[in-house]
Design an enzyme around this catalytic site. Structure first.
Site, short mmCIF file in Angstrom:
data_model
loop_
_atom_site.label_atom_id
_atom_site.label_comp_id
_atom_site.label_asym_id
_atom_site.label_seq_id
_atom_site.Cartn_x
_atom_site.Cartn_y
_atom_site.Cartn_z
N GLU A 59 0.81 -1.22 0.00
CA GLU A 59 0.00 0.00 0.00
C GLU A 59 0.84 1.27 0.00
O GLU A 59 0.49 2.24 -0.68
CB GLU A 59 -0.96 0.01 1.19
N HIS A 128 -12.51 -3.58 8.54
CA HIS A 128 -12.91 -3.46 7.14
C HIS A 128 -14.17 -2.63 6.96
O HIS A 128 -14.87 -2.79 5.97
CB HIS A 128 -13.17 -4.85 6.53
#
Ligand SMILES: Cc1ncc(C[n+]2csc(CCOP(=O)(O)OP(=O)(O)O)c2C)c(N)n1
Ligand SMILES: Cc1ncc(C[n+]2csc(CCOP(=O)(O)OP(=O)(O)O)c2C)c(N)n1
Ligand SMILES: [Mg+2]
Ligand SMILES: [Mg+2]
Lengths: 323, 321, 323, 321
Positions: A59, A128
């Protein structure tokens, strides 16, 4: 107008932008496979794997490479998979992308898009499901957009790709499969212009992202004449429209999925109160999530989820103050 | 010109750049110490051979990313030293209009994509720059400078893998000056070191004596040629030593004085100078000193930026009122 | 009472906690050398390098290791050097530390302290000057403390070390060398209790961190009778004291160094307005930084810096509304 | 008991754990597909030999950190499978009271410090756990499980360096199942692979056939002994294959069906079973299937958590009202 899903609308908009401008490309995990919500489906086939790049699980580098690529004249679309994973790339977003133009005195610009689908979806639990839009509105240099309909997903994506500013596009995970009408010719939607989703004089309701359909339904079912604004972009946001409405209705309700404490609703309330003076309003309320992580189990999720019924209650509550 | 005089000219040019970097930083440190320059300056004095030996092999179209200790990289890449000096004095006319300071000097006109206040942050940026160059079919490469401390940050691994995977035209340059701020870097770094880590991720690595600019030049020439030839990324591990403290005011009490003294004895400038005509050397050094003293004086005389500049160049949509 | 610097007060508090509890230890870059502000000076000598650990430049792991160590029964003090570098460890702080207790149904707790000195200091420019306290107040699971005096630096640090919650301690970089009176016996200061720094009836002024001395001076110089609160901790924060004061004065000014937009001032304003109803107040204002990165050059920094004079102006402005 | 029967008992125990994991996950996937279990389940079917071979060498006091694909690690470490099944059904009595779900199962009572929804996030946590163990002079080690995709994330490098630097008692276990979600991991990973990277950072690495539980057991025994002996961290690179899709509903159309079929032919359970008494094997498998079917039935019958539980265990100071 054609009826299509949020994912399909976004996919079309990106495909059109990629056809229009060969400098537009996208990078992120599993993009060649179509992205996890199908929002990149078929694009690798059309544009090749130099422009639809499947990356390692890196990322920091997905984000940082996006910046480097923007500084060298291309227009990357940086896909973060879900907003929570942006936490693994925050330095690159906040200390690099948001600041380069300023720090370097305007020599370079981070003309890129960072997509980060966010929010609750299918009991994904605490890691999430986060909504962090307020964070990004706090960061100078960033434009923050948060579409709540397929048409806006497409139009805001076009504006994001064409913007010379770095634009964070927070798509609501829960709405990827929601359907709506989209114009045959997708036009860019300017940042800072709210969609006036319903008109009424009893109170002003401000919302965005996944709460848009929830609030629209609640407004219909509440029996109250609501002036509903879907902000569509949070920075810049349509202060003028909201303030004018609140001046007229005297009542303000802000609804968002994110945690209420230090959510963007606080900014909306503070700004409106500053603009009108506290005496200019009769009632103010924010409706968001409690300051608790998102739990997994359905009944637990339901205890923090804002349903149309809960929003309608809030609408009635705010409308009733001093009425 | 004969190839010998070509070579001499190249050496003199490298000497000049090293001397200019050193003179620049001497002035910068003095300005920081005296309070004339605000903020913090991280001098690369003693390490000039790395920046110069590498950048001698770059073209204007090539890009570099740099670090908090980036004056040398910028000057070696051809950045405007006067604008840099103004920048670190916070003056109008500085490279970034006074908004960046020493740690954020950039000069996009010569491909200098910016110093960086975050250790290791230039690595992903360099990867993306190379990816863009590939996409636009530009004829250019990217050199990415970072310190030995950066090899302990996650983006180092990610970037090495990324560059190797996509076979990007990047020269990674690890300036191994032995220290990460106040800590001897070997005390916090395990395993075989930067080069071994790079190779483990698929980036071929070469070690070089960073205090010998001719070695750096020769190795960089070779690596750059491979990169331009489409060979993918290369890693240059340059051993050197940070003569000064971490910043212009750090007395570096955490290390033996003899160690720094020994490094001064390996001075990259004197080593190259020894191969050149002493008069020419003296002239080059005097010129460099004069240039930078002039820049410092210019900086002190330059106006401050307009206070309103604090609010410009933030963004177009939603700019501060 | 002894007069000492902020850094010395914090250093003493940590030393005392480390003497009291052998499970307390600290990790971060350059700690053995005393930390960059001297706040760890001498501690390695006293406690050894197993408890004062100098680490590699590995922010993700400094933070993540802190969590692992907490889950195994020790009480780590995680030093981030400056708050901006926390951006390199946000996943570990926000998705791991803040959530473990909840996600695991209370099986484990992240009883640790994360220290992140923040704010403007010596023209450090955009990447070394950020104030991100609002972000952390938005994250369920975290306690957020922001001392503004040496005494509070010491007392809040003690509470942070003893807390079973993860506590983020944001020390103002600009105040490390500021002096103040500290009790001989440093007592822990509970979270959520503001310091009532000045008393007055004209308006309520709320502040914290580096703005504390600035606001105190401004209040003195303004000639207005201010009711000043130094919040000391932002989550939990002393809503009761602020709301009671605002109810009395009818005027609220929040002053912070962070960017105004979506800063914690928005939360304070929104909360007070919700609690009192907009009609309960006559004037509201937030004073913070413009939505621009922090520039390097002194005159540029000055154009965004809140000086006592600017704060005093705001005090007078707010006091004058409807007076 | 003779050492031969000891060895048989150990094998049967490992078979039992593998069979239990597989049965658990078959039920979990079925429950996810039918909608009985909310959220997402990541099955480790086919990879059971790694979890079991490693955990056979751990004691209760040892800790493990795990991943999104963590049921196997938890069961092998002795976690309460019934509570796990209730957890992924979101029911009261689940390991985490229904707050975590499949991706966040933890069982601190047996040293299982938690599955993790963030790739690579367990690595720093494992390092810190080991540091605490060192500090408190506990007699324990940490096993840290992660996938081949995690080796491309920054924390992998940081954690390897960290563990090697402080010589921490950690066994790193890379379950190399060939895929990171929908992408073949070799397509996004450069260089010599996980083991080479670990060694570059100073962590000795050993490769093993992860589909052969006896090999895993033998190698893990050796590595764990070194770690307990104070030898510092070790890295185990276990090759295996993910039989199912990334999640219980992913049809894995991005890879040839024959590849998965071939992996099924290397089944770690059948390979061990072939060495044991078929009747005993059948009994063990039947028992495992019955146990997990029972847990699933129990989960379906279990009450939902009290909705108010959504607001508890957030924090003490400043808890939600
Ligand atoms: C992510 C991050 N962590 C910590 C720092 C503080 N810091 C600035 S320079 C430095 C040392 C860097 O060492 P090295 O990479 O070897 O570069 P050198 O200073 O030796 O040139 C540190 C720790 C930082 N700037 N960024
Ligand atoms: C930081 C981060 N990025 C992306 C994801 C999404 N994601 C979940 S699992 C996965 C693949 C992981 O591959 P690997 O590490 O090999 O583990 P496996 O699934 O094969 O067990 C990805 C990309 C994530 N959870 N965390
Ligand atoms: Mg160094
Ligand atoms: Mg895998």
């Amino acid at each position: 107008m054609t009826r299509m899903t949020f994912a399909e609308a976004a996919r079309r908009a990106l495909a059109e932008e990629m056809r229009r401008d060969p400098l537009v490309w996208a990078l992120g995990e599993d993009l060649v496979q179509g992205g996890i919500f199908g929002q990149y489906k078929g694009l690798a086939e059309e544009f090749g794997t130099d422009r639809i790049v499947s990356t390692p699980i890196s990322e920091s580098t997905i984000m940082g490479a996006g910046l480097g690529a923007a500084l060298c004249g291309t227009r990357p679309v940086v896909e973060m998979r879900i907003a929570d994973f942006t936490l693994c790339a925050m330095d690159e977003l906040v200390s690099q992308i948001a600041k380069v133009r300023y720090m370097f005195g305007g020599q370079g610009r981070a003309a890129l898009v960072v997509r980060m689908p966010q929010g609750m979806w299918r009991n994904s639990a605490a890691q999430h499901s986060q909504c962090l839009e307020a964070w990004l509105t706090h960061i100078p240099g960033l434009v923050v957009a948060a579409p709540g309909t397929p048409a806006d997903a497409a139009g805001l994506l076009k504006s994001a790709v064409r913007s010379d500013d770095p634009v964070v596009l927070m798509e609501p995970k829960n709405l990827w499969t929601a359907e709506g009408e989209v114009m045959e010719e997708i036009a860019p939607i300017p940042f800072g212009v709210a969609r006036h989703a319903a008109q009424g004089d009893a109170l002003t309701v401000v919302t965005w992202s996944a709460m848009v359909p929830v609030v629209e339904q609640a407004a219909r079912e509440s029996g109250i004449a609501c002036d509903v604004f879907d902000l569509r972009s949070l920075w810049p946001w349509d202060e003028a429209a909201v303030i004018a409405s609140a001046r007229r209705t005297g009542r303000l309700l802000v609804v968002h999925e994110a945690v209420t404490v230090s959510g963007f609703g606080a900014e909306v309330v503070a700004r409106v109160v500053e603009a009108l003076g506290p005496g200019g309003l009769r009632a103010v309320e924010r409706l968001g999530s409690p300051r608790a992580p998102v739990p997994f189990s359905p009944p637990l999720e339901d205890s923090i989820r804002l349903s149309p019924a809960r929003v309608a209650d809030a609408i009635r509550r705010v409308a009733a103050v001093g009425a | 010109m004969s190839s010998a005089s070509n070579e001499t000219a190249r050496r003199v040019a490298m000497l000049r750049d090293m001397a200019r970097i050193r003179a620049f930083e001497r002035e910068a440190v003095a300005a920081m110490r005296s309070g004339e320059a605000p903020g913090v300056v991280h001098p690369s004095i003693g390490q000039e051979g790395v920046a110069v030996g590498v950048c001698a092999n770059l073209r204007r179209a090539d890009r570099i990313t740099s670090t908090h200790r980036g004056h040398g990289h910028a000057i070696a890449k051809g950045a405007d030293a006067r604008a840099m000096m103004l920048e670190l004095h916070g003056r109008a006319g500085g490279s970034c209009g006074g908004k960046g300071g020493s740690m954020h000097i950039a000069d996009f006109a010569v491909g200098m994509l910016g110093a960086n206040g975050v250790v290791g942050a230039g690595i992903p940026i360099a990867c993306g720059a190379a990816q863009a160059i590939r996409l636009t079919k530009e004829d250019a490469i990217v050199a990415c400078f970072f310190g030995d401390g950066a090899v302990n940050r996650g983006p180092f691994l990610e970037g090495m893998n990324w560059a190797a995977l996509y076979r990007l035209p990047v020269l990674f340059v690890c300036e191994d000056n032995g220290f990460a701020a106040f800590t001897r870097n070997s005390a916090v770094t395990a395993g075989g070191g930067p080069a071994v880590r790079a190779e483990a991720c698929g980036v071929p690595a070469t070690a070089v004596d960073g205090e010998d600019v001719l070695s750096v030049d020769a190795v960089a020439a070779e690596l750059v040629a491979r990169i331009r030839g489409g060979g993918g990324p290369q890693f240059l591990h340059a051993k050197c030593y940070r003569w000064e403290g971490h910043t212009g005011t750090d007395a570096a009490g955490y290390r033996p004085a003899e160690e720094a003294a020994a490094a001064r004895g390996r001075d990259c400038i004197r080593r190259l100078a020894a191969l050149l005509d002493p008069e020419e050397v003296a002239a080059v050094e005097a010129e460099a000193a004069a240039e930078m003293a002039g820049h410092r004086a210019a900086a002190m005389a330059a106006p401050w930026p307009d206070p309103g500049a604090a609010f410009t160049d933030v963004q177009d949509a939603g700019a501060p009122a």
